[in-house]
Design a protein around this motif. Sequence first.
Motif, PDB file in Angstrom:
ATOM      1  N   MET A 127       0.685  -1.239  -0.012  1.00 21.87           N
ATOM      2  CA  MET A 127      -0.097  -0.089   0.212  1.00 21.87           C
ATOM      3  C   MET A 127       0.851   1.261   0.032  1.00 21.87           C
ATOM      4  SD  MET A 127      -3.221  -0.611  -0.118  1.00 21.87           S
ATOM      5  CE  MET A 127      -3.921   1.017   0.076  1.00 21.87           C
ATOM      6  N   ILE A 128       1.706   1.310   0.705  1.00 19.77           N
ATOM      7  CA  ILE A 128       2.993   2.493   0.776  1.00 19.77           C
ATOM      8  C   ILE A 128       3.493   2.655  -0.418  1.00 19.77           C
ATOM      9  CG2 ILE A 128       5.246   3.125   2.048  1.00 19.77           C
ATOM     10  CD1 ILE A 128       3.982   2.029   4.545  1.00 19.77           C
ATOM     11  N   ARG A 129       3.921   1.472  -1.078  1.00 20.46           N
ATOM     12  CA  ARG A 129       4.362   1.602  -2.429  1.00 20.46           C
ATOM     13  C   ARG A 129       3.675   2.300  -3.381  1.00 20.46           C
ATOM     14  NH1 ARG A 129       5.518  -3.879  -5.366  1.00 20.46           N
ATOM     15  NH2 ARG A 129       3.355  -3.630  -6.121  1.00 20.46           N
ATOM     16  N   GLU A 130       2.536   1.722  -3.438  1.00 27.38           N
ATOM     17  CA  GLU A 130       1.462   2.083  -4.447  1.00 27.38           C
ATOM     18  C   GLU A 130       1.135   3.527  -4.213  1.00 27.38           C
ATOM     19  OE1 GLU A 130       0.718   0.392  -7.514  1.00 27.38           O
ATOM     20  OE2 GLU A 130       2.478  -0.690  -6.592  1.00 27.38           O
ATOM     21  N   ILE A 131       0.629   3.949  -3.032  1.00 30.35           N
ATOM     22  CA  ILE A 131      -0.030   5.184  -2.775  1.00 30.35           C
ATOM     23  C   ILE A 131       1.367   6.257  -2.731  1.00 30.35           C
ATOM     24  CG2 ILE A 131      -1.345   6.666  -1.005  1.00 30.35           C
ATOM     25  CD1 ILE A 131      -2.892   4.845  -2.846  1.00 30.35           C
ATOM     26  N   GLY A 132       2.525   5.694  -2.056  1.00 29.99           N
ATOM     27  CA  GLY A 132       3.720   6.524  -1.948  1.00 29.99           C
ATOM     28  C   GLY A 132       4.061   7.033  -3.351  1.00 29.99           C
ATOM     29  N   ARG A 133       4.153   6.147  -4.377  1.00 27.33           N
ATOM     30  CA  ARG A 133       4.326   6.507  -5.702  1.00 27.33           C
ATOM     31  C   ARG A 133       3.756   7.781  -5.871  1.00 27.33           C
ATOM     32  NH1 ARG A 133       4.977   0.577  -8.495  1.00 27.33           N
ATOM     33  NH2 ARG A 133       7.097   0.090  -7.812  1.00 27.33           N
ATOM     34  N   ALA A 134       2.399   7.704  -5.944  1.00 27.36           N
ATOM     35  CA  ALA A 134       1.339   8.697  -6.400  1.00 27.36           C
ATOM     36  C   ALA A 134       1.630   9.909  -5.431  1.00 27.36           C
ATOM     37  CB  ALA A 134      -0.045   8.231  -6.333  1.00 27.36           C
ATOM     38  N   MET A 135       1.784   9.832  -4.317  1.00 22.57           N
ATOM     39  CA  MET A 135       2.078  11.144  -3.513  1.00 22.57           C
ATOM     40  C   MET A 135       3.296  11.800  -4.048  1.00 22.57           C
ATOM     41  SD  MET A 135       1.361   9.765   0.242  1.00 22.57           S
ATOM     42  CE  MET A 135      -0.131   9.631   1.314  1.00 22.57           C
ATOM     43  N   VAL A 136       4.268  11.100  -4.202  1.00 23.11           N
ATOM     44  CA  VAL A 136       5.666  11.709  -4.736  1.00 23.11           C
ATOM     45  C   VAL A 136       5.279  12.367  -6.080  1.00 23.11           C
ATOM     46  CG1 VAL A 136       7.858  11.211  -5.557  1.00 23.11           C
ATOM     47  CG2 VAL A 136       6.966  10.235  -3.437  1.00 23.11           C
ATOM     48  N   ALA A 137       4.611  11.723  -6.837  1.00 22.42           N
ATOM     49  CA  ALA A 137       4.269  12.330  -8.318  1.00 22.42           C
ATOM     50  C   ALA A 137       3.450  13.562  -8.075  1.00 22.42           C
ATOM     51  CB  ALA A 137       3.826  11.378  -9.223  1.00 22.42           C
ATOM     52  N   ALA A 138       2.422  13.529  -7.293  1.00 25.92           N
ATOM     53  CA  ALA A 138       1.701  14.783  -6.868  1.00 25.92           C
ATOM     54  C   ALA A 138       2.396  15.952  -6.608  1.00 25.92           C
ATOM     55  CB  ALA A 138       0.440  14.278  -6.167  1.00 25.92           C
ATOM     56  N   GLY A 139       3.569  15.570  -5.805  1.00 26.68           N
ATOM     57  CA  GLY A 139       4.353  16.598  -5.192  1.00 26.68           C
ATOM     58  C   GLY A 139       3.862  17.477  -4.127  1.00 26.68           C
ATOM     59  N   ASN A 140       2.847  17.054  -3.593  1.00 27.15           N
ATOM     60  CA  ASN A 140       2.015  17.825  -2.120  1.00 27.15           C
ATOM     61  C   ASN A 140       2.438  17.366  -0.944  1.00 27.15           C
ATOM     62  OD1 ASN A 140       0.656  19.657  -4.372  1.00 27.15           O
ATOM     63  ND2 ASN A 140      -0.619  18.000  -4.543  1.00 27.15           N
ATOM     64  N   GLY A 141       3.445  16.508  -0.790  1.00 25.82           N
ATOM     65  CA  GLY A 141       3.659  15.785   0.230  1.00 25.82           C
ATOM     66  C   GLY A 141       2.591  14.909   0.937  1.00 25.82           C
ATOM     67  N   GLY A 142       2.417  14.504   2.045  1.00 29.91           N
ATOM     68  CA  GLY A 142       1.252  13.428   2.572  1.00 29.91           C
ATOM     69  C   GLY A 142       1.640  13.010   3.803  1.00 29.91           C
ATOM     70  N   ARG A 143       0.518  12.115   4.307  1.00 31.37           N
ATOM     71  CA  ARG A 143       0.810  11.579   5.511  1.00 31.37           C
ATOM     72  C   ARG A 143       0.664  10.118   5.494  1.00 31.37           C
ATOM     73  NH1 ARG A 143       0.161  15.911   9.075  1.00 31.37           N
ATOM     74  NH2 ARG A 143       0.983  17.564   8.206  1.00 31.37           N
ATOM     75  N   ILE A 144       1.451   9.404   6.307  1.00 27.93           N
ATOM     76  CA  ILE A 144       1.068   7.954   6.154  1.00 27.93           C
ATOM     77  C   ILE A 144       1.262   7.347   7.650  1.00 27.93           C
ATOM     78  CG2 ILE A 144       2.077   5.436   5.707  1.00 27.93           C
ATOM     79  CD1 ILE A 144       3.183   6.578   3.164  1.00 27.93           C
ATOM     80  N   VAL A 145      -0.140   6.950   8.165  1.00 25.06           N
ATOM     81  CA  VAL A 145       0.156   6.338   9.765  1.00 25.06           C
ATOM     82  C   VAL A 145      -0.479   4.990   9.595  1.00 25.06           C
ATOM     83  CG1 VAL A 145      -1.406   6.482  11.839  1.00 25.06           C
ATOM     84  CG2 VAL A 145      -0.981   8.567  10.296  1.00 25.06           C
ATOM     85  N   ASN A 146       0.693   3.879  10.060  1.00 22.72           N
ATOM     86  CA  ASN A 146       0.417   2.686  10.466  1.00 22.72           C
ATOM     87  C   ASN A 146       0.055   2.290  11.830  1.00 22.72           C
ATOM     88  OD1 ASN A 146       1.498   2.154   7.834  1.00 22.72           O
ATOM     89  ND2 ASN A 146       3.903   2.486   8.695  1.00 22.72           N
ATOM     90  N   ILE A 147      -1.218   1.428  11.688  1.00 23.82           N
ATOM     91  CA  ILE A 147      -1.617   0.878  13.170  1.00 23.82           C
ATOM     92  C   ILE A 147      -0.755  -0.342  13.293  1.00 23.82           C
ATOM     93  CG2 ILE A 147      -3.699   0.325  14.375  1.00 23.82           C
ATOM     94  CD1 ILE A 147      -3.478   3.335  13.104  1.00 23.82           C
ATOM     95  N   ALA A 148      -0.133  -0.412  14.463  1.00 23.05           N
ATOM     96  CA  ALA A 148       0.697  -1.681  14.688  1.00 23.05           C
ATOM     97  C   ALA A 148       0.005  -2.174  16.016  1.00 23.05           C
ATOM     98  CB  ALA A 148       2.255  -1.305  14.914  1.00 23.05           C
ATOM     99  N   SER A 149       0.592  -2.291  17.138  1.00 28.89           N
ATOM    100  CA  SER A 149      -0.069  -2.831  18.283  1.00 28.89           C
ATOM    101  C   SER A 149       1.168  -2.782  19.477  1.00 28.89           C
ATOM    102  CB  SER A 149      -0.367  -4.353  18.076  1.00 28.89           C
ATOM    103  OG  SER A 149      -0.635  -4.960  19.308  1.00 28.89           O
ATOM    104  N   ASN A 150       0.706  -2.439  20.513  1.00 31.78           N
ATOM    105  CA  ASN A 150       1.352  -2.463  21.934  1.00 31.78           C
ATOM    106  C   ASN A 150       1.874  -3.846  22.112  1.00 31.78           C
ATOM    107  OD1 ASN A 150       2.823  -0.941  23.693  1.00 31.78           O
ATOM    108  ND2 ASN A 150       1.597  -1.282  25.240  1.00 31.78           N
ATOM    109  N   SER A 151       1.582  -4.955  21.504  1.00 31.27           N
ATOM    110  CA  SER A 151       2.119  -6.371  21.672  1.00 31.27           C
ATOM    111  C   SER A 151       3.301  -6.361  20.746  1.00 31.27           C
ATOM    112  CB  SER A 151       0.873  -7.351  21.049  1.00 31.27           C
ATOM    113  OG  SER A 151       0.636  -7.284  19.980  1.00 31.27           O
TER     114      SER A 151
END
Length: 256
Positions: A127-151
């Motif tokens: 998901m980061i690869r695909e959306i990240g490529r588009a974010m970079v191409a758009a040139g407007n920055g962006g945010r990615i938040v990953n939901i991990a776990s305290n475990s």
Amino acid sequence: MSGASTGFDLRGRLALVTGAGSGIGAGIAGVLADAGATLLIADRDAAAADRTVTALVQRGGSAHALVVDLADEASIVRACAEAIAGHGTPWLLVNNAGLQDRELLLETTSAEWDRMMAVNARGPLLMIREIGRAMVAAGNGGRIVNIASNSARTAAVNGLASYASSKGALLSLSLTSAFELVEHGITVNTVLPGGVTTPGAIAARGPATAGPARRKPPLGMCEPQDIGAAVLFFAAPAARYVTNQMITVDAGASLT
């Protein structure tokens, strides 16, 4: 006090949240919608995604459903291309979808390990690869938040070897992604939930839970919107200089 004046206004922003058909993902989507974001509700269950969209629209939000199977690379590539073609490049990607079944360490199977890793670690990477490529191409920055776990940092329940390891991989993915994307103005951060009351948690397969996590947290069980609040912080204009950071939302469980 308005969201705009507090730096938490997401109007005009497009957010893609995986696993948003129910549980934590739906809670995150609700918080982001209340902040003004337009939501892409991504889930492998089309009916569940549609229900979340309907709920958000009924409360005045803007949302669209997107079907994606995080265990299938072709599905991810197709869904991301479909989202971008139909709605534009997401400014915010929330990698929330995940499996959370349990299997005791000495009884664990390579099949269960591979299943967990495919959805909880490889899926977010793609998901980061695909959306990240588009974010970079758009040139407007962006945010990615990953939901991990305290475990991933604290052993609290028996049977989480595969699950916790997959979430540990997600923590490392956040670090490396933040490093490689910072030059493009894209921040990458992580939320680590503790116990959250969700249908998925209740229905998780495996042996009876045993361990410290069975104790009630000092502040009570978290709700999905509590995780959404942490995501909103990382996504907000006020957090524009925050990257490679973690927020644990566990209602004080780590104190016990």
